[in-house]
Design an enzyme around this catalytic site. Structure first.
Site, PDB file in Angstrom:
ATOM      1  N   ASP A   1      -9.123  12.649  32.139  1.00 21.08           N
ATOM      2  CA  ASP A   1      -9.132  13.285  33.463  1.00 21.08           C
ATOM      3  C   ASP A   1     -10.226  12.680  34.338  1.00 21.08           C
ATOM      4  O   ASP A   1     -10.020  12.447  35.534  1.00 21.08           O
ATOM      5  CB  ASP A   1      -9.365  14.793  33.341  1.00 21.08           C
ATOM      6  CG  ASP A   1      -8.274  15.513  32.574  1.00 21.08           C
ATOM      7  OD1 ASP A   1      -7.132  15.036  32.554  1.00 21.08           O
ATOM      8  OD2 ASP A   1      -8.586  16.575  31.993  1.00 21.08           O
TER       9      ASP A   1
ATOM     10  N   ASP B   1      -8.704  19.285  25.957  1.00 23.08           N
ATOM     11  CA  ASP B   1      -9.781  19.296  26.939  1.00 23.08           C
ATOM     12  C   ASP B   1     -11.033  19.850  26.271  1.00 23.08           C
ATOM     13  O   ASP B   1     -10.945  20.667  25.352  1.00 23.08           O
ATOM     14  CB  ASP B   1      -9.411  20.180  28.137  1.00 23.08           C
ATOM     15  CG  ASP B   1      -8.302  19.591  28.993  1.00 23.08           C
ATOM     16  OD1 ASP B   1      -8.239  18.357  29.100  1.00 23.08           O
ATOM     17  OD2 ASP B   1      -7.518  20.369  29.559  1.00 23.08           O
TER      18      ASP B   1
END
Length: 157
Positions: free
Chosen positions: A129, A111
């Site tokens: 995401d 991330d």
């Protein structure tokens, strides 16, 4: 119909390229300021789902992702007369596979998009995401607002 799979492949490619750049050029925890007090790139790893839920449960994520990918492909194939629905499912497909690749390769998800909304630091996320979120929101909108016209119904026969 292949354009929806091409879109999913494009999303996977963008996701994996951006993650590769983060992994090879940033130390975990390193932060680059893009827009002060709002947007940063922060190198982060997540071995769970959103907000670290079910951390370390890789087999669960493997099974769920395989099932989701199968269901999404089925819905793309069976809803050929609903391009917006197929579009939503292609975003979900690209996002699910993007994070699945990370889980297979690293047993965690890379991330890096770090957003501050006022004083709240939103959980760090990635392109996959974002694609998942866009796909889910699009499908919810289609189901809620087009159902009265009979166009938002998902075929599952």
């Amino acid at each position: 119909m292949f354009k929806y799979y091409i879109l999913a492949l494009f999303l996977i490619a963008i996701d994996q390229v951006t993650k590769y750049i983060v992994v090879t050029r940033m130390e975990i925890g390193e932060q680059l300021e893009l827009i002060p007090n709002f947007l940063y790139f922060t190198s982060h790893r997540n071995s769970g789902a959103a907000w670290g839920i079910l951390e370390g449960q890789m087999w669960f994520f493997y099974i769920v992702t395989i099932v989701v990918v199968g269901v999404v492909i089925y819905f793309i194939q069976t809803n050929r007369d609903q391009p917006m629905l197929q579009l939503g499912f292609s975003f979900i497909l690209g996002g699910a596979i993007g994070n699945f690749i990370d889980r297979i390769l690293f047993q965690e998800v890379v991330d890096f998009i770090d957003v501050y909304i006022f004083d709240y630091n939103f959980p760090i996320f990635n392109i996959a995401d974002s694609a998942l979120t866009i796909g889910v929101i699009l499908i919810i909108i289609l189901i809620l607002f087009e159902d009265s016209k009979g166009k938002g119904k998902i075929k599952n026969d």
